[in-house]
Design an enzyme around this catalytic site. Structure first.
Site, PDB file in Angstrom:
ATOM      1  N   CYS A  76       0.832  -1.204   0.000  1.00 46.21           N
ATOM      2  CA  CYS A  76       0.000   0.000   0.000  1.00 46.21           C
ATOM      3  C   CYS A  76       0.871   1.260   0.000  1.00 46.21           C
ATOM      4  O   CYS A  76       1.637   1.484   0.934  1.00 46.21           O
ATOM      5  CB  CYS A  76      -0.921  -0.006   1.222  1.00 46.21           C
ATOM      6  SG  CYS A  76      -1.851   1.519   1.448  1.00 46.21           S
ATOM      7  N   CYS A  79      -0.467   3.870   2.869  1.00 46.82           N
ATOM      8  CA  CYS A  79      -0.462   3.466   4.283  1.00 46.82           C
ATOM      9  C   CYS A  79       0.596   4.177   5.133  1.00 46.82           C
ATOM     10  O   CYS A  79       0.279   4.641   6.231  1.00 46.82           O
ATOM     11  CB  CYS A  79      -0.326   1.951   4.398  1.00 46.82           C
ATOM     12  SG  CYS A  79      -1.796   1.076   3.820  1.00 46.82           S
TER      13      CYS A  79
END
Length: 157
Positions: A76, A79
């Site tokens: 990700c 994130c």
């Protein structure tokens, strides 16, 4: 493995160690620690696997304590950007518990997570709220909204 460890102190140390590994990897990926990365320990931990996740929600959420879970993944890109605010929220709300959860290690729970990062708010093992595509201010607002009326620890100026 956690299942063979004895006692809560061993489990807490395992959580702290796991959180530090996750945070170190994300700090390295970000090329440093912009805004100050959170440190594991106290009211911040990381989980890997459904069993550890379930135990953490029950143990840390007992007596009605708020548990805030940040669902993310190693792949990700967004994130790491919310980690400094997640750590700041943990410092501001010591009565709550903050959990880093890797969706790739949570096959059952992760199937319901459509976006990363996703922040979910639990009390007594029951999900109260969830936010995705959020900003640091929105995370602060949601934690404040769900946190019990305990002393708030302001950021250092």
């Amino acid at each position: 493995p956690l299942a063979t460890m004895g006692g809560t102190k061993d489990m807490d140390k395992a959580h702290d160690d796991a959180a530090n590994v996750v945070l170190s990897a994300m700090t390295e990926k970000m090329g440093g620690a912009p805004g100050g990365m959170p440190e594991a320990g106290g009211n911040l931990s990381a989980v890997r696997g459904e069993d550890q996740f379930g135990r953490t929600l029950l143990e840390k959420g007992k007596n009605g304590a708020l548990v805030v879970v940040k669902y993310g993944a190693a792949w990700c890109k967004h994130c790491p950007m919310m980690l400094p605010e997640f750590g700041a929220a943990a410092r501001r709300h010591p009565e709550a518990h903050f959990v880093l959860a890797d969706v790739d290690t949570l096959p059952e729970t992760g199937k319901d997570i459509r976006f990363t990062p996703t922040f979910s708010f639990y009390r007594g093992g029951v999900k109260l709220d969830e936010i995705t595509r959020t900003s640091p201010q929105q995370l602060r607002d949601h934690v404040w909204m769900h946190a019990p009326d305990k002393p708030y620890v302001p950021d250092e100026a």
